[in-house]
Design an enzyme around this catalytic site. Structure first.
Site, PDB file in Angstrom:
ATOM      1  N   ASN A 187       0.844  -1.191   0.000  1.00  0.00           N
ATOM      2  CA  ASN A 187       0.000   0.000   0.000  1.00  0.00           C
ATOM      3  C   ASN A 187       0.884   1.248   0.000  1.00  0.00           C
ATOM      4  O   ASN A 187       1.468   1.610   1.018  1.00  0.00           O
ATOM      5  CB  ASN A 187      -0.915  -0.027   1.230  1.00  0.00           C
ATOM      6  CG  ASN A 187      -1.916   1.101   1.233  1.00  0.00           C
ATOM      7  OD1 ASN A 187      -1.646   2.195   0.756  1.00  0.00           O
ATOM      8  ND2 ASN A 187      -3.076   0.834   1.797  1.00  0.00           N
ATOM      9  N   LYS A 208       0.205   4.002   2.695  1.00  0.00           N
ATOM     10  CA  LYS A 208       0.764   3.790   4.033  1.00  0.00           C
ATOM     11  C   LYS A 208       2.229   4.230   4.071  1.00  0.00           C
ATOM     12  O   LYS A 208       2.683   4.844   5.032  1.00  0.00           O
ATOM     13  CB  LYS A 208       0.661   2.315   4.436  1.00  0.00           C
ATOM     14  CG  LYS A 208      -0.712   1.884   4.901  1.00  0.00           C
ATOM     15  CD  LYS A 208      -0.638   0.461   5.427  1.00  0.00           C
ATOM     16  CE  LYS A 208      -1.994  -0.020   5.905  1.00  0.00           C
ATOM     17  NZ  LYS A 208      -1.918  -1.394   6.458  1.00  0.00           N
ATOM     18  N   ASP A 233      -1.107  -4.875  11.742  1.00  0.00           N
ATOM     19  CA  ASP A 233      -2.368  -5.581  11.541  1.00  0.00           C
ATOM     20  C   ASP A 233      -3.384  -4.905  12.449  1.00  0.00           C
ATOM     21  O   ASP A 233      -3.072  -4.519  13.575  1.00  0.00           O
ATOM     22  CB  ASP A 233      -2.241  -7.068  11.876  1.00  0.00           C
ATOM     23  CG  ASP A 233      -3.338  -7.899  11.217  1.00  0.00           C
ATOM     24  OD1 ASP A 233      -3.934  -7.434  10.228  1.00  0.00           O
ATOM     25  OD2 ASP A 233      -3.600  -9.024  11.684  1.00  0.00           O
TER      26      ASP A 233
END
Length: 197
Positions: A6, A9, A65
């Site tokens: 990503n 991010k 996570d």
């Protein structure tokens, strides 16, 4: 390196680090396969992603996570949050399932929290871990147009959903933002040690 594909991010982390630091995502390592998130906890998946990336690429790696834990659902969806409605399902599908599961549950029994676990691994697989939490509750129906995931259903103590916040407001209070701020001092130390003289 941020153990994700990503790019958003990676850009966000680069901004948080400041000082012109640039964080590479796994896109810079196309030969590295996608990590299978098969651990039963957020901690396990974050560590697995960080360690696999760090060892395979020979660099420090950061991974995270995140899960939504709803008290009335005994902590579900938890580690399965992103894929709760099934493989290939959308954020809207996950939100719809959450609404169905909480149908008939009164407002005062809808307490929930987001948890983000971040793991930082060195190239030898030694891991450090932090956690960010955001307490709130689940709305009766979605509200707001911002954010992603369960944001339209997650109600903050001030009565707004995460989807009703601006991006800056969300970053200031979110579980992910809290975890980033906790790991930042260590990341800066790693970057300074790796900087050429």
């Amino acid at each position: 390196m941020l153990a994700t594909r990503n790019a958003h991010k990676a850009e966000e982390l680069s901004r948080l680090l400041g000082g012109g630091a640039v964080v590479a995502s796994l896109e810079a390592f196309p030969e590295f396969p996608e990590t299978i998130e098969d651990r039963p906890t957020l901690e396990g998946n974050a560590e697995k992603k960080a360690v696999e990336a760090a060892i395979a690429c020979g660099v420090w790696a950061l991974a995270d996570d995140t899960g939504l834990e709803v008290d009335a659902l005994s902590g579900a969806p938890g580690v399965l949050s992103a894929r709760w409605a099934g493989p290939g399902r959308t954020d809207a599908d996950n939100c719809a399932k959450l609404e169905r599961e909480l149908s008939g549950v009164p407002v005062d029994r809808r307490q929930a929290r987001f948890r983000t676990v971040m793991a930082l691994s060195d190239p030898l697989g030694r891991v450090e871990r932090v956690e960010g939490r955001l307490e709130g509750s689940i709305a009766l129906r979605p509200r707001g147009l911002g954010g992603f995931g369960y944001d339209p259903l997650f109600v903050l103590p001030d009565g707004r959903t995460l989807a009703e916040l601006t991006a800056d407001e969300k970053n200031a209070v979110s579980h992910r933002g809290k975890a980033f701020r906790l790991i930042l001092p260590r990341l800066k130390t790693v970057l300074q040690a790796a900087a050429p003289l």
